[in-house]
Write an enzyme that holds these catalytic residues in place. Structure first.
Site, PDB file in Angstrom:
ATOM      1  N   GLY A   1      -1.645  12.232   0.371  1.00 56.15           N
ATOM      2  CA  GLY A   1      -0.545  12.871   0.000  1.00 56.15           C
ATOM      3  C   GLY A   1       0.362  12.178  -1.041  1.00 56.15           C
ATOM      4  O   GLY A   1      -0.296  11.543  -1.956  1.00 56.15           O
ATOM      5  N   SER A   2       1.439  12.689  -1.197  1.00 54.32           N
ATOM      6  CA  SER A   2       2.374  12.505  -2.633  1.00 54.32           C
ATOM      7  C   SER A   2       2.486  11.001  -2.514  1.00 54.32           C
ATOM      8  O   SER A   2       2.829  10.570  -3.814  1.00 54.32           O
ATOM      9  CB  SER A   2       3.478  12.983  -2.268  1.00 54.32           C
TER      10      SER A   2
END
Length: 745
Positions: free
Chosen positions: A319-320
């Site tokens: 993810g981020s």
């Protein structure tokens, strides 16, 4: 004559017999001395010689401060003789064998915590056996268990205080063996590993360094007399046992304790599917703490359910948090400009397939690159990676930061991850390449993430993670091998690393108005730089599972010269809160507790810049706190004027001239620039707002002002609504919305 003939025949026969006997004797002597001498010699040696195996001591595992985490100590083993030894007449030579297996199984069951049926089966299951093993539970009994068995065999007379002379549970033999002890129980369980009942190393350091830890057994061979006693000068061969070497880890027992305590609290409150925390020194690559949930007590290895050290073996879409790599690569290549603007909301450079959206689906309009990082804009990172860097440079930097290959930390079972969508992209699906810039379509391990972000924290050096500090002699303490920090690459320059740190600091230090996604991770007295992450989960068929996420944060402190890096990963906690609140509710308390306590324990000097900002925040909060004015019963023009005087924005709902309701309520404390929403008496002129991309809180505020009921399914942000935006409302409608976390934050 006949008598003579008979005498002669008898003489010949006797002579023949004597000759035959002599021949047989010579043949036998020849056979014994020439043909069968090896076998007979071995039989003789077995009677007059004795060979004893000398047990070695396994090496001790210490933390970096000399605290013992695993060591050898005495334990006890029991075996059962289920058939007697027989004498020359074929009769039992003693009654010391199991004569009543039912009673024996019942008595031992209570001591060993093993079901009676299982023990009875072990005692009676092999009718041909003379000795039987009673299972792994019988291999490493404690002193207390040994004493309980002796109490059964030789019970004490309560009147006289004397023990019985006759064995009341015959056939059970007790011998002393060596056992492995882990004095801190579940502490760092996956790092240490354990020894099973066969003394085979399983998992962790025990397995990785088994050849060095276990040493070599010794050997003593002696000559004895017929009574079994060693003869004077009867020592034939002596080879001393070689004890195993000691291992000192980079783990710090105190920091490890902070991690264990934080994970225990979250595990009790939210019961996630799994958790991992790693604490590292970004300058050396030394791992100071590493823990997972679920975990286990290596002293009770028979009940272990999770044999995987997720910190090094688990591969998942990050993810981020992976956006940090895209950011650093973009700065290194000169394509990131803080004040340059882009159009947020959506990104699409392909004909078929969905676009990439920001977590606020409609975006925030034109915003700067810096604000895009603070808001964790998917569109910004797709622009940086897909448009400006391109596939070849993306592949180069992802590889340079150590992804797609083992870090070679000194632990078994390390995973590799998958960069296939970058290194060998599908030309028919360009979106698969674009989403790798935001941490989708690639898989990594937690230890890879720690190594990569450490390179940003330490000035651009990719350090090989290490968890073993040195190997020493168990008797002299002499260092036999010292493992030094090892630089394995320079993915970015020192200047790039510095700028990346500064930008990541704004993710944490930024304001609500700036949309900074890491505000919950601020520390007292220390500056923090880092990035949040929310990763999708997949089922066995590779399909995304709605509402199931892996949440994370990776950060380091103090920013100017980072002392520690902490990575927190929490898999699918059992919560009934929107996904965007999980970071502040679950992840931030773990990170802040571990980082704050660890820095203080290491006596890290408070960050002056952080102290100044804290003072500024206090001052600003005292000066700039605004009281929301009361607008009800004012005209719309009066309300606009009053809001402007207070430094607040105003949104008017309805076409009437008189204010009948407002949010926030009058006299609430609000910050500068807060938007006040008011409702006029022209309710019939209401039009349905477009709720897509808005949070549930925003929907509830609007519905409250309009006096309409709301039914919602899901969590996150609105993706569907039952009433078309712009439709005139009567005030009697019921709003139905569907929410879903559509973003990687």
């Amino acid at each position: 004559m006949k008598m003579k003939q008979r005498m002669k025949s008898r003489g010949v026969f006797v002579g023949f017999c004597i000759l035959l006997g002599f021949f047989l004797l010579i043949s036998r002597l020849w056979w014994v001395q020439i043909v069968d001498d090896d076998r007979l010699m071995k039989m003789g040696e077995a009677q007059w010689s004795s060979t004893t195996t000398l047990d070695q001591k396994r090496g001790t595992i210490y933390d970096r401060n000399g605290i013992a985490l695993a060591y050898d100590g005495p334990a006890y083993k029991i075996e059962a003789q289920v058939k007697p030894n027989l004498n020359a007449k074929g009769e039992p030579d003693s009654d010391d064998y199991v004569q009543d297996p039912v009673m024996t199984a019942q008595k031992l069951s209570a001591v060993m915590n093993v079901p009676y049926e299982k023990l009875l089966n072990r005692l009676t299951g092999n009718p041909n056996a003379k000795w039987v093993e009673l299972g792994p539970e019988a291999g490493k009994l404690t002193l207390d268990q040994k004493n309980k068995i002796l109490d059964i065999q030789y019970p004490m007379n309560p009147d006289t205080g004397a023990r019985a002379k006759k064995n009341q549970m015959p056939g059970i033999k007790i011998s002393e063996v060596s056992n492995r002890f882990y004095p801190k129980g579940k502490y760092a369980a996956h790092v240490l590993g354990f020894l099973d009942y066969k003394n085979d190393a399983v998992m962790g350091i025990e397995k990785q360094y088994d050849p060095k830890l276990k040493g070599k057994p010794g050997r003593l061979e002696t000559i004895k007399d017929g009574a079994g006693y060693q003869l004077p000068d009867g020592e034939v061969d002596f080879q001393p046992a070689v004890d195993g070497q000691n291992i000192t880890l980079t783990i710090d027992h105190q920091i490890q304790s902070y991690v264990e305590q934080a994970l225990d609290r979250v595990n009790a409150d939210f019961k996630p599917k799994g958790m991992t925390v790693i604490v590292a020194d970004p300058h050396t690559g030394e791992v100071l703490a590493m823990s997972n949930r679920p975990h286990h007590d290596p002293n009770d290895y028979r009940n272990i359910e999770n044999y995987s050290n997720y910190a090094v073996s688990y591969t998942f879409e990050p993810g981020s948090t992976f956006k940090i790599i895209t950011l650093a690569a973009s700065i290194e290549e000169g394509v990131f400009a803080r004040n340059k603007h882009f159009e947020s909301g959506s990104f699409k450079r392909w004909k078929s397939g969905p676009a990439i959206y920001d977590h606020r689906r409609e975006g925030w309009g034109p915003i700067s690159y810096l604000n895009g990082v603070q808001r964790s804009s998917n569109v910004l990172f797709a622009i940086l990676g897909y448009d400006k860097l391109g596939q070849e440079k993306m592949a180069h930097y992802f590889d340079a930061f150590g992804f797609g290959k083992k870090t070679n930390i000194q632990l078994p079972g390390e995973g590799v991850g998958n960069l296939r969508n970058v290194t060998n992209p599908n030309k028919f699906s360009p979106r698969d390449l674009a989403v790798t810039t935001i941490g989708q379509g690639v898989t990594v391990t937690p230890i890879q993430q720690v190594a990569a972000v450490s390179a940003i924290a330490n000035g651009g050096k990719l350090m090989q993670p290490m968890i073993v500090k040195e190997i020493t002699d168990p008797h002299s303490g002499k260092v036999l091998e010292r493992i030094e920090p090892k630089e394995v690459g320079r993915p970015i320059s020192e200047a790039t690393a510095k700028e990346t740190r500064e930008i990541l600091q704004t993710v944490v230090d930024g304001t609500y108005k700036e949309g900074a996604t890491g505000r919950s991770f601020k520390l007292d007295h220390y500056s923090v730089a880092g990035k949040t992450g929310t990763a999708q989960k997949y089922n066995d068929k590779g399909k995304i599972v709605d509402g199931k996420y892996i949440y994370s944060f990776i950060g380091f402190a103090p920013v100017e010269n980072p002392r520690l890096l902490v990575y927190v990963v929490v898999d699918d906690p059992a919560v009934n809160i929107p996904s965007y609140e999980v970071g502040s509710t679950i992840i931030a308390p773990i990170f802040k507790s571990v980082m704050q306590q660890s820095l203080q324990y290491l006596q890290e000097t408070p960050d002056l810049n952080a102290l100044r900002k804290e003072a500024e925040v206090v001052e600003q909060s005292e000066v700039k706190q605004i009281t929301a004015p009361e607008l009800i019963n004012l005209t719309t023009e009066q309300a606009k004027s009053r809001a402007k005087e207070a430094g607040l924005e105003l949104e008017v709902m309805g076409s009437g001239q008189k204010i009948v309701n407002q949010v926030p309520a009058a006299f609430e404390k609000v910050g500068p620039g807060t938007k006040l929403v008011v409702v006029t008496d022209g309710a019939k002129a209401f039009k349905m707002p477009d709720f897509k991309g808005k949070s549930m809180r925003e929907v509830l505020e609007y519905s409250h002002l309009m006096g309409m009921a709301v039914n919602a399914t899901g969590t996150g942000y609105v993706v569907e609504q039952n009433i078309e935006p712009g439709k005139a409302l009567t005030g009697k409608e019921s709003i139905q919305v569907k929410l879903s976390p559509q973003y990687q934050q």
